[in-house]
Scaffold this motif. Structure first.
Motif, short mmCIF file in Angstrom:
data_model
loop_
_atom_site.label_atom_id
_atom_site.label_comp_id
_atom_site.label_asym_id
_atom_site.label_seq_id
_atom_site.Cartn_x
_atom_site.Cartn_y
_atom_site.Cartn_z
N UNK A 121 0.82 -1.21 0.00
CA UNK A 121 0.00 0.00 0.00
C UNK A 121 0.85 1.26 0.00
N UNK A 122 0.34 2.30 -0.63
CA UNK A 122 1.02 3.58 -0.68
C UNK A 122 -0.01 4.70 -0.52
N UNK A 123 0.47 5.93 -0.45
CA UNK A 123 -0.41 7.08 -0.28
C UNK A 123 -0.21 8.06 -1.42
N UNK A 153 -6.37 18.31 -1.56
CA UNK A 153 -5.47 18.28 -0.40
C UNK A 153 -5.82 17.21 0.63
N UNK A 154 -6.65 16.24 0.26
CA UNK A 154 -6.85 15.07 1.12
C UNK A 154 -5.95 13.97 0.58
N UNK A 159 -8.92 11.19 3.10
CA UNK A 159 -8.38 11.07 4.45
C UNK A 159 -7.47 12.26 4.75
N UNK A 160 -7.29 12.57 6.05
CA UNK A 160 -6.33 13.62 6.37
C UNK A 160 -4.96 12.99 6.58
N UNK A 161 -3.95 13.81 6.51
CA UNK A 161 -2.57 13.32 6.53
C UNK A 161 -2.21 12.64 7.84
N UNK A 162 -2.90 12.97 8.93
CA UNK A 162 -2.58 12.40 10.23
C UNK A 162 -2.90 10.92 10.33
#
Length: 61
Positions: free
Chosen positions: A7-9, A15-16, A38-41
């Protein structure tokens, strides 16, 4: 042998973030949840959990 994470992002235009499956190139889905907007956190933590699930021994029923 080096295992490549499944998996990657990716950052979206709004900006999500989304989590994608490197095998398919598509947005990852788990238990009916599409992992986008999703948010970066939370992204890195979710990727770690997904990798742990992927690496867990599989049981035959």
């Amino acid at each position: 042998m080096i295992d490549i994470p499944r998996f990657g992002a990716r950052k979206a235009q709004d900006d999500t973030w989304m989590i994608f499956d490197r095998r398919t190139g598509k947005i990852a889905e788990r238990s009916g949840l599409i992992l986008e907007h999703l948010n970066s956190n939370v992204v890195l933590g979710l990727i770690q959990i997904l990798e742990q699930i992927e690496d867990a021994p599989k049981r035959m029923h």
